[in-house]
Structures are given as C-alpha cells and as structure tokens.
Design an enzyme around this catalytic site. Structure first.
Site, PDB file in Angstrom:
ATOM      1  N   ASN A   1      48.527  36.737  49.805  1.00 31.19           N
ATOM      2  CA  ASN A   1      49.419  37.605  48.796  1.00 31.19           C
ATOM      3  C   ASN A   1      49.862  36.811  47.624  1.00 31.19           C
ATOM      4  OD1 ASN A   1      51.213  36.747  50.826  1.00 31.19           O
ATOM      5  ND2 ASN A   1      52.572  38.248  50.385  1.00 31.19           N
ATOM      6  N   ILE A   2      49.850  37.267  46.521  1.00 34.50           N
ATOM      7  CA  ILE A   2      50.375  36.730  45.295  1.00 34.50           C
ATOM      8  C   ILE A   2      51.179  37.578  44.561  1.00 34.50           C
ATOM      9  CG2 ILE A   2      49.407  35.316  43.008  1.00 34.50           C
ATOM     10  CD1 ILE A   2      47.104  34.608  44.706  1.00 34.50           C
ATOM     11  N   GLU A   3      52.437  37.158  44.510  1.00 36.97           N
ATOM     12  CA  GLU A   3      53.471  38.093  43.812  1.00 36.97           C
ATOM     13  C   GLU A   3      53.697  37.944  42.360  1.00 36.97           C
ATOM     14  OE1 GLU A   3      56.950  38.294  46.626  1.00 36.97           O
ATOM     15  OE2 GLU A   3      55.663  39.287  48.042  1.00 36.97           O
TER      16      GLU A   3
ATOM     17  N   GLU B   1      44.633  40.868  51.482  1.00 34.38           N
ATOM     18  CA  GLU B   1      43.302  41.676  51.947  1.00 34.38           C
ATOM     19  C   GLU B   1      42.458  41.716  50.631  1.00 34.38           C
ATOM     20  OE1 GLU B   1      46.388  42.511  52.660  1.00 34.38           O
ATOM     21  OE2 GLU B   1      46.265  43.703  54.359  1.00 34.38           O
TER      22      GLU B   1
ATOM     23  N   CYS C   1      47.954  47.725  53.809  1.00 37.04           N
ATOM     24  CA  CYS C   1      48.762  49.027  53.063  1.00 37.04           C
ATOM     25  C   CYS C   1      47.505  49.713  52.528  1.00 37.04           C
ATOM     26  CB  CYS C   1      49.332  48.394  51.826  1.00 37.04           C
ATOM     27  SG  CYS C   1      48.375  47.820  50.705  1.00 37.04           S
TER      28      CYS C   1
ATOM     29  N   CYS D   1      44.809  48.691  50.028  1.00 34.03           N
ATOM     30  CA  CYS D   1      44.029  47.770  50.760  1.00 34.03           C
ATOM     31  C   CYS D   1      43.097  48.333  51.773  1.00 34.03           C
ATOM     32  CB  CYS D   1      44.620  46.565  51.658  1.00 34.03           C
ATOM     33  SG  CYS D   1      45.627  45.557  50.546  1.00 34.03           S
TER      34      CYS D   1
END
Ligand code: THU
Length: 135
Positions: free
Chosen positions: A45-47, A58, A90, A93
């Site tokens: 994950n990249i915020e 994903e 989620c 995804c």
C-alpha cells in the site's frame, strides 16, 4: 501451505516491507500469480497526504502485472497484514480482483507467518456488478 502459496506469501511479506503508510501505519503486502505466467507480481500500500490518493497493496500488485503483461486472469492473489487472522481485501480491491478473475480464482488471507483462510472471489464479493450487467 502449498508451494505456490508459500511463494506468494514470501513475495507479499517482502513487498509489505516497502509499504508507505505514514498516515494509517497499517502495512499491507500482496502477491499475484496470473494464469500461464511464472513471474509473481507483488505490491504494497502506498498512501498520500491527500487521503483519496492512497492505493492498496492488492491493486498495486495487480496493476503492475497487467500493465506489463496486458489482460490476464488471476490464478491466486495473497494479501498479508500484521493482524493475527490477516485481513480481507477492501471492496475496491475485490472489484478489481473480480474484473480479472475466473470462477477458480482464489484469494488467500495471510498473517506474517502463514495463510489463515482462503476462498473464491464470489465468496468475498457475492452478487457482484460485472460486465454482464452492462447492456
Ligand atoms: N489497504 C490495503 O492495502 N488493502 C486493503 O485491501 C485494505 C486497506 C491499505 C490502504 C491504507 O493504506 C491502509 O491499508 C489502511 O486502510
């Protein structure tokens, strides 16, 4: 765990180490095996400070693969988190997974040690909206 799920788990755990998650502090890793392909694609994950710009592990893994290979179906996708039972993907995804799935595509949910549960996409996303709904 089967040898494929072990390999997916190793790739996902490794990818999770690259998680950029300064806001949630929730690190996620994912790894995908596409049908007919040997290479495993992984992501984290990249915020973003503009929270809507966050992207899940994903989708990073799936889109990395699709952008390199073109359209492919997912054989298995594994998602790993630090939670004891792992965490489900989620809705966004799941919708992406569904788009590139067959009835045999499997989702594997893992903690840092091993796969904790698994199921077909339809078990995670029943009654989905898909291309068959479009006129
Ligand atoms: N996240 C994922 O990477 N995958 C999911 O399926 C659920 C959530 C990420 C997004 C965000 O960076 C953090 O987890 C908290 O929601």
């Amino acid at each position: 765990m089967s040898s494929l799920s072990k390999e997916l788990h190793q790739h996902a755990v490794e990818a999770r180490k690259k998680s950029y998650s300064p806001y949630s502090k929730f690190q996620v890793g994912a790894a995908v095996k596409f049908q007919g392909e040997d290479k495993i694609y992984s992501g984290c994950n990249i915020e973003n400070s503009s929270y809507g710009g966050c992207i899940c592990a994903e989708r990073v893994a799936i889109l990395k693969g699709l952008s390199e290979l073109g359209e492919k179906k997912i054989e298995q996708i594994l998602v790993v988190t630090g939670s004891p039972k792992g965490d489900n993907p989620c809705g966004l995804c799941l919708q992406t997974i569904n788009e590139f799935s067959t009835t045999n595509t499997e989702i594997l949910i893992a903690n840092l040690n091993s796969v904790q549960s698994s199921g077909k996409v339809s078990e995670f996303l029943p009654n989905s909206f898909d291309s068959s709904n479009l006129p």
